[in-house]
Design an enzyme around this catalytic site. Sequence first.
Site, mmCIF file in Angstrom:
data_model
loop_
_atom_site.group_PDB
_atom_site.id
_atom_site.type_symbol
_atom_site.label_atom_id
_atom_site.label_comp_id
_atom_site.label_asym_id
_atom_site.label_seq_id
_atom_site.Cartn_x
_atom_site.Cartn_y
_atom_site.Cartn_z
ATOM 1 N N ASP A 65 -31.362 -3.679 9.830
ATOM 2 C CA ASP A 65 -30.686 -5.119 10.311
ATOM 3 C C ASP A 65 -31.615 -6.079 10.352
ATOM 4 O OD1 ASP A 65 -27.881 -5.110 12.420
ATOM 5 O OD2 ASP A 65 -29.682 -6.476 13.022
ATOM 6 N N THR A 98 -26.608 -11.212 8.811
ATOM 7 C CA THR A 98 -27.981 -11.744 9.338
ATOM 8 C C THR A 98 -28.888 -11.804 8.076
ATOM 9 O OG1 THR A 98 -28.548 -9.586 10.214
ATOM 10 C CG2 THR A 98 -27.729 -11.199 11.610
ATOM 11 N N THR A 99 -29.112 -10.803 7.325
ATOM 12 C CA THR A 99 -30.181 -10.597 6.255
ATOM 13 C C THR A 99 -29.629 -11.848 5.219
ATOM 14 O OG1 THR A 99 -30.057 -8.370 6.591
ATOM 15 C CG2 THR A 99 -31.419 -8.856 4.829
ATOM 16 N N ASP A 394 -22.225 -3.753 14.041
ATOM 17 C CA ASP A 394 -21.718 -4.549 13.163
ATOM 18 C C ASP A 394 -20.197 -4.435 12.613
ATOM 19 O OD1 ASP A 394 -24.436 -5.591 12.956
ATOM 20 O OD2 ASP A 394 -24.813 -4.728 11.085
HETATM 21 P P1 ADP Z 1 -26.476 -8.375 5.927
HETATM 22 O O1 ADP Z 1 -27.424 -8.448 7.288
HETATM 23 O O2 ADP Z 1 -26.571 -9.696 5.357
HETATM 24 O O3 ADP Z 1 -25.115 -8.055 6.618
HETATM 25 P P2 ADP Z 1 -26.389 -6.203 4.419
HETATM 26 O O4 ADP Z 1 -27.829 -5.080 4.307
HETATM 27 O O5 ADP Z 1 -25.641 -5.515 5.525
HETATM 28 O O6 ADP Z 1 -27.068 -7.543 5.134
HETATM 29 O O7 ADP Z 1 -25.869 -6.359 3.039
HETATM 30 C C1 ADP Z 1 -24.802 -7.129 2.940
HETATM 31 C C2 ADP Z 1 -24.444 -7.577 1.554
HETATM 32 O O8 ADP Z 1 -24.412 -6.326 0.921
HETATM 33 C C3 ADP Z 1 -23.455 -8.257 1.342
HETATM 34 O O9 ADP Z 1 -23.292 -9.356 0.427
HETATM 35 C C4 ADP Z 1 -22.138 -7.246 0.810
HETATM 36 O O10 ADP Z 1 -21.014 -7.777 0.043
HETATM 37 C C5 ADP Z 1 -23.152 -6.202 0.284
HETATM 38 N N1 ADP Z 1 -22.286 -4.955 0.214
HETATM 39 C C6 ADP Z 1 -22.243 -4.155 1.148
HETATM 40 N N2 ADP Z 1 -21.747 -3.071 0.552
HETATM 41 C C7 ADP Z 1 -21.777 -3.059 -0.730
HETATM 42 C C8 ADP Z 1 -21.118 -2.220 -1.853
HETATM 43 N N3 ADP Z 1 -20.799 -0.990 -1.801
HETATM 44 N N4 ADP Z 1 -21.432 -2.747 -3.236
HETATM 45 C C9 ADP Z 1 -21.791 -4.086 -3.466
HETATM 46 N N5 ADP Z 1 -22.374 -4.965 -2.509
HETATM 47 C C10 ADP Z 1 -22.424 -4.346 -1.392
HETATM 48 MG MG MG Z 2 -24.340 -6.280 6.932
#
Ligand code: ADP
Ligand code: MG
Length: 547
Positions: A65, A98-99, A394
């Site tokens: 996270d 957030t990331t 989340d």
């Molecule tokens: P954040 O803290 O930004 O939410 P995450 O590690 O949750 O970071 O990653 C979010 C990103 O991953 C977003 O751009 C989302 O669209 C993408 N994402 C999530 N699940 C998938 C998936 N199954 N396939 C492709 N992209 C994904």
């Molecule tokens: Mg996320």
Amino acid sequence: MAVPQGTVPVLILREGTRREKGRGAQENNIAAACAIADAVRTSLGPRGMDKMLVDSMGDVTVTNDGFKILKDLDVDHPAAKMMVEVAKTQDQECGDGTTSAVVLAGELLAKAEDLIDQQVHPTVIVNGYRQAAAKAQEILESRTEAVDRADKTTLLRIAETAMGTKAVRAHAAFLGDIACRAVQAVAQRRGDGWHVDEDDIQVVKRPGGDAKDTALVEGVVLDKERVHAGMPPRVDNPRIALLNAALEVKKTEVSAEIRIRDPAQMRAFIQEEENILRRFVDAIKAAGANVVVCQKGIDDLAQHFLAKEGIYAVRRAKESDMKKLAKATGARIVSDIRELTAGELGAAKEVYEDKIGDDKMTFVTGCKNPRAVSILLRGGTAQVVDEMERSLEDAISVAAVAVEDGRYVYGGGAIQMELVAGLREHAASVGGREQLAVEAFANALEVIPRTLSENAGMDPIDVLIALRQAHKEGKRSFGVDPFAMKAADMARLGVVEPARVPKQTLASATDAAAMILRIDDVIASKAPEAKGKGGEPGGMPPPGEFE
Ligand code: ADP
Ligand code: MG
């Protein structure tokens, strides 16, 4: 620092203040901010890695996270702190993304650095970025799809996407379903839309058992057992009293000595104590309560009296739980037992004790206010449960945001690719040096699909070429599929997120980048000696070098 004036130097800043100006300050700030972005970059997306954080007490957290990672990093550099703020704002506004926000802010700054090297003034870059961000928001709005509270399928996909990037992804469908049901249950009509107060969803953690044992309870769960085994383990149609007063005989403030010479006196003394406790219990009974939740202690003898009256009692309840109970059951928290009347009591369908793992807990279900739900989280170890809680939060946030706004977009970098295409087209109409900044902004947005593919071990160049082509052909929902290792249709895969997440990502990343770019002078006061942290913050030269 000294300003020469004639022969007498005039001191305007306190001794020990460090100051750094111009290009040097900018370079330092950008480097610090990019270092923060690099720190979280590898954790983006479903194939991102986790970080193990060990705090000064030796406690271990395993998470991916972005906000949690940055919150726990003890950053010192002022520009790095601003990046942590980006993650914080993002977390407060949508609870997810957030990331992405931090990675995007870092990339905007890296691209700005290139422009500064080409002699584009930071003010021009900031103006260009602001224009580009405004245009991007406009394009984003036009690419959203509709979702409403009743649309369980889409809400579930949104929750699953948010959870799919976390360690709990194996249970994403199961936990996502719980998150959606909780959000649907607490959603309230407000005007034409819906409002979700996430405080109405209580998450109770119980390490042990299996993640599959996690359950949604319609009501409030107290991490407390009944105080006396003689009390009924279950009360139907309870009348609940919430007390913020001890059911004990008050101890004197000062220590006093009473000499008792006569056994009769002793008996009278004990009798009086008993009478006081008896009166407490009588008052509760007279008000008609058969369940008592007490924020303070309950004396052994009072427990006995309560049990004899068939009253279910819990002691030392948390203040937050008391508030939840008050809201859920309609009871009023009473701090003087003599004031307790039937009017202050709350209602529910049942109150009962149940054993979860090794501990007994009290469940208050079928509350008067149906908008009170609890999620009882179970799972392997305390660390697993903590990470589950963050992921569940989340999922709850994204489902709530989707219900409130009613708009969603395609993830996996699909929405960013749409913005890139739209912005590149728009850049041509900007002209001048700002055009360079608008193009840089568009290029920076590609960092999301690029990082998603890098983290999956794919060749980011191939993916970006494929994605650009797809979006040119109008395939709006094409993004990165990190599992099949190719560009794919996110609509088919169900990778969707509430529109507010990328919107807020854009806004907070642009704000942070703009703020950092506009700084050309860093004046740092001397740190207090006692702090004794080694090294100079974030590459600032030691005092004296500016003179
Ligand atoms: P954040 O803290 O930004 O939410 P995450 O590690 O949750 O970071 O990653 C979010 C990103 O991953 C977003 O751009 C989302 O669209 C993408 N994402 C999530 N699940 C998938 C998936 N199954 N396939 C492709 N992209 C994904
Ligand atoms: Mg996320």
